[in-house]
Motif scaffolding. Structure first.
Motif, PDB file in Angstrom:
ATOM      1  N   LEU A   2      52.261   5.731  44.112  1.00 19.92           N
ATOM      2  CA  LEU A   2      53.110   5.066  45.098  1.00 19.92           C
ATOM      3  C   LEU A   2      54.570   5.094  44.655  1.00 19.92           C
ATOM      4  N   LEU A   3      54.810   4.856  43.368  1.00 19.98           N
ATOM      5  CA  LEU A   3      56.177   4.946  42.844  1.00 19.98           C
ATOM      6  C   LEU A   3      56.706   6.375  42.908  1.00 19.98           C
ATOM      7  N   LYS A  55      58.685  -5.198  43.599  1.00 17.04           N
ATOM      8  CA  LYS A  55      58.194  -4.899  44.951  1.00 17.04           C
ATOM      9  C   LYS A  55      59.255  -5.216  45.993  1.00 17.04           C
ATOM     10  N   ARG A  56      59.846  -6.385  45.912  1.00 12.05           N
ATOM     11  CA  ARG A  56      60.860  -6.768  46.892  1.00 12.05           C
ATOM     12  C   ARG A  56      62.111  -5.907  46.776  1.00 12.05           C
ATOM     13  N   SER A 104      65.429  -1.913  49.197  1.00  8.62           N
ATOM     14  CA  SER A 104      66.280  -0.744  48.974  1.00  8.62           C
ATOM     15  C   SER A 104      65.912   0.394  49.918  1.00  8.62           C
ATOM     16  N   MET A 105      64.626   0.705  50.026  1.00  6.07           N
ATOM     17  CA  MET A 105      64.194   1.770  50.934  1.00  6.07           C
ATOM     18  C   MET A 105      64.476   1.416  52.385  1.00  6.07           C
ATOM     19  N   LEU A 106      64.270   0.157  52.739  1.00  9.89           N
ATOM     20  CA  LEU A 106      64.514  -0.283  54.105  1.00  9.89           C
ATOM     21  C   LEU A 106      65.984  -0.096  54.490  1.00  9.89           C
ATOM     22  N   LEU A 107      66.895  -0.557  53.630  1.00 14.55           N
ATOM     23  CA  LEU A 107      68.318  -0.447  53.924  1.00 14.55           C
ATOM     24  C   LEU A 107      68.790   1.003  53.911  1.00 14.55           C
ATOM     25  N   ALA A 108      68.326   1.781  52.926  1.00 14.28           N
ATOM     26  CA  ALA A 108      68.739   3.184  52.842  1.00 14.28           C
ATOM     27  C   ALA A 108      68.283   3.969  54.069  1.00 14.28           C
ATOM     28  N   PHE A 162      57.367   4.924  55.201  1.00 15.01           N
ATOM     29  CA  PHE A 162      56.888   4.758  53.832  1.00 15.01           C
ATOM     30  C   PHE A 162      57.190   3.360  53.308  1.00 15.01           C
ATOM     31  N   CYS A 163      58.269   2.765  53.794  1.00 15.91           N
ATOM     32  CA  CYS A 163      58.612   1.409  53.397  1.00 15.91           C
ATOM     33  C   CYS A 163      57.491   0.438  53.780  1.00 15.91           C
ATOM     34  N   CYS A 164      56.907   0.626  54.947  1.00  8.89           N
ATOM     35  CA  CYS A 164      55.778  -0.218  55.369  1.00  8.89           C
ATOM     36  C   CYS A 164      54.580  -0.045  54.438  1.00  8.89           C
ATOM     37  N   ILE A 165      54.304   1.200  54.047  1.00 10.67           N
ATOM     38  CA  ILE A 165      53.198   1.464  53.120  1.00 10.67           C
ATOM     39  C   ILE A 165      53.455   0.775  51.787  1.00 10.67           C
ATOM     40  N   TRP A 166      54.692   0.817  51.321  1.00 15.86           N
ATOM     41  CA  TRP A 166      55.039   0.188  50.045  1.00 15.86           C
ATOM     42  C   TRP A 166      54.776  -1.318  50.078  1.00 15.86           C
ATOM     43  N   PHE A 167      55.234  -1.992  51.127  1.00 17.41           N
ATOM     44  CA  PHE A 167      55.046  -3.436  51.194  1.00 17.41           C
ATOM     45  C   PHE A 167      53.568  -3.818  51.308  1.00 17.41           C
TER      46      PHE A 167
END
Length: 515
Positions: free
Chosen positions: A20-21, A129-130, A135-139, A233-238
């Motif tokens: 995942l990382l 995690k947060r 970071s991914m969400l904003l980018a 992918f941000c959704c998958i991460w959370f």
């Protein structure tokens, strides 16, 4: 599939998290590398001159097909894509001069450097995690806004790219912080290698796939596709990522106990010792080695392809298979070396610090390759082969050197790596500046040899620093002062009386026989 409480283990959760990382790093490197291609697609360019730009025509054009007139040079890395005659390629162009283009392309790096240290602090304060998710969400959201910013004006685009760099600067420090809670000492190099394979895939997506999307849909649509993919992918991460084994709802008891029992303990909520971090000579040794590795990285990422373009006239488009080989050899080297380094540390009688030092000696091999490239002159095949050999050498440092940040600073590794990465990324500004000064109006093999000699000397100095001063046992200020080390004897010794390697080997032996 990861392990669960009521299901046999297929893939350990710690390895699933590493994959995942790896996806996070792919997203990171895609946004970091693709904009140099996108900017050129946004600008109206004159046809590429197929004549040799070096003085006195030192080398002939390295191409087996006379198709250079059908391609546009898109960035300093020497990559090409076919000129597209579709309607979207004729519109939405900007008349930016080279200085403006360079400023926009470099905007990301300005923000990226200055958010490294805050990234480590945020990870320690709020959890990886947060921090990574936000970071991914904003980018991704800013990527969707990039076309609008471009049409609003070049300075709006510059600001957006700086902010993208700022929000993504927290990724690597947070990654190290997360791994410090998930990676047992005997598996750190292996897990870190899985994560860093994302660099290779990210560069591939950022260069090759982005160029293909631009030719098919145009630069604006390419940015929209990239932004939407990042949000998905941000959704998958959370949904799937967790800060530590203790809070993961699906990890097996056996794996959780194995991880927690093998980790060095640092009290949760301890204040970050900023003064001790910045004044630690052992940490500055790691920073210096990191900088020498970073110097070689930027030499190969930007300067060697530039050398092949200006001196060798190397047309990478007609040699596409060769152009991907350095990245493939880098990935292969990281994977294979991780399979070797970790077992050697775990099972051999050699001290861990000596194994780490041996791996860092690979910087000497990188130095030899840099010198060799300057002496093959017009032999483009030899240049590519040497570049592949250099990346093989450099790949050893991922499992061999970078886990030392966690070993030295324990739970503060995210902050420590953030400081180091901020300093090392300055090479991204310094290397191109040095190359410009040495080769300004002097595009000759002799001028470039000076560039390679300087890079080689810096790489060798990293190996010397490691041999003289590197340590892998935790510094005193990183350890938990309240940890009771007197309750568990090892033979006729107490745990507090043994060194770092003995303590690691003892812990591994005990918990591998009980888990």
């Amino acid at each position: 599939m990861a392990c669960s409480q009521n299901m046999p283990c297929c893939i350990p959760v710690r390895y699933a998290l590493a994959v995942l990382l790896m996806g996070v790093i792919i997203h990171f490197f895609t946004l970091r590398s693709n904009f140099s291609i996108i900017v050129v697609a946004m600008v109206e360019h004159a046809p590429h001159n197929k004549g040799n730009t070096s003085m006195e025509g030192e080398c002939f054009v390295n191409t087996s097909q006379d198709k250079l007139m059908d391609f546009n040079l898109h960035n300093e890395t020497g990559m090409f894509w076919p000129a597209n005659n579709t309607e979207h390629n004729k519109q939405d162009k900007f008349s930016w001069d080279p200085i403006t283009q360079g400023r926009i392309i470099g905007a990301y790096a300005y923000g990226h450097v200055f958010s490294q240290v805050p990234g480590g602090f945020l990870e320690a304060r709020f959890g990886g995690k947060r921090v990574v998710g936000v970071s991914m969400l904003l980018a991704s959201a800013l990527t969707l806004l990039t076309p609008t910013a471009a049409f609003a004006g070049e300075w709006w685009l510059f600001v957006v790219r700086v902010v993208v760099g700022v929000v993504q600067g927290v990724i690597y420090p947070s990654t190290f912080g997360i791994l410090s809670k998930w990676a047992p000492p005997s598996e750190r190099g292996r897990l870190l290698t899985i994560v860093c394979v994302g660099e290779t895939f990210g560069v591939f997506v950022g260069f090759s796939l982005t160029a293909h999307l631009i030719t098919q849909f145009g630069w604006a649509v390419t940015l929209y596709i990239t932004g939407v993919s990042g949000l998905a992918f941000c959704c998958i991460w959370f949904l799937l990522a967790y800060d530590s084994p203790a809070v993961h709802p699906r990890i097996s008891d056996a794996e959780r106990k194995y991880i927690e029992s093998n980790l060095e303990r640092t009290k949760k909520g301890r204040k970050i010792p900023w003064l001790k971090l910045f004044t630690s000579p052992h940490l500055w040794v790691l920073i210096y080695i990191h900088c020498t590795d970073g110097w070689g990285f930027f030499m190969m990422l930007t300067c060697l392809p530039l050398y092949m373009g200006t001196i060798l006239n190397f047309n990478i488009d007609t040699n596409g298979a060769l152009s991907t080989m350095p990245y493939l050899t880098l990935m292969a080297s990281r994977i294979l070396s991780s399979l070797i380094v970790d077992p050697v540390i775990k099972r051999s009688s050699f001290k861990k610090v000596n194994i780490r030092k041996t791996c860092i000696l690979a910087l000497t091999g990188v130095a030899a390759c840099l010198v060799a490239v300057g002496h093959v002159r017009c032999d483009s095949t030899a240049a590519i082969a040497i570049l592949c050999l250099a990346t093989i050498m450099q790949g050893v440092l991922i499992p061999g050197f970078y886990p030392v940040f966690t070993e030295l600073t324990l739970g503060f590794s995210g902050v420590a790596f953030g400081i180091s990465n901020a300093v090392a990324n300055c090479a991204g500004f310094i290397v191109p500046l040095m190359v410009g000064i040495l080769t300004d109006e002097n595009q000759t093999v002799e001028a470039w040899q000076k560039v390679f000699y300087i890079g080689a000397a810096i790489s060798v100095s990293g190996s010397v620093m490691a041999l003289a001063f590197l340590r892998t046992d935790p510094v005193s200020w990183a350890q938990d002062p309240d940890e009771d080390k007197l309750a568990q004897p090892i033979g006729d010794k107490l745990i507090s009386d043994v060194n770092d390697d003995e303590r690691d080997n003892w812990a591994i032996l005990v918990y591998e026989t009980t888990v």
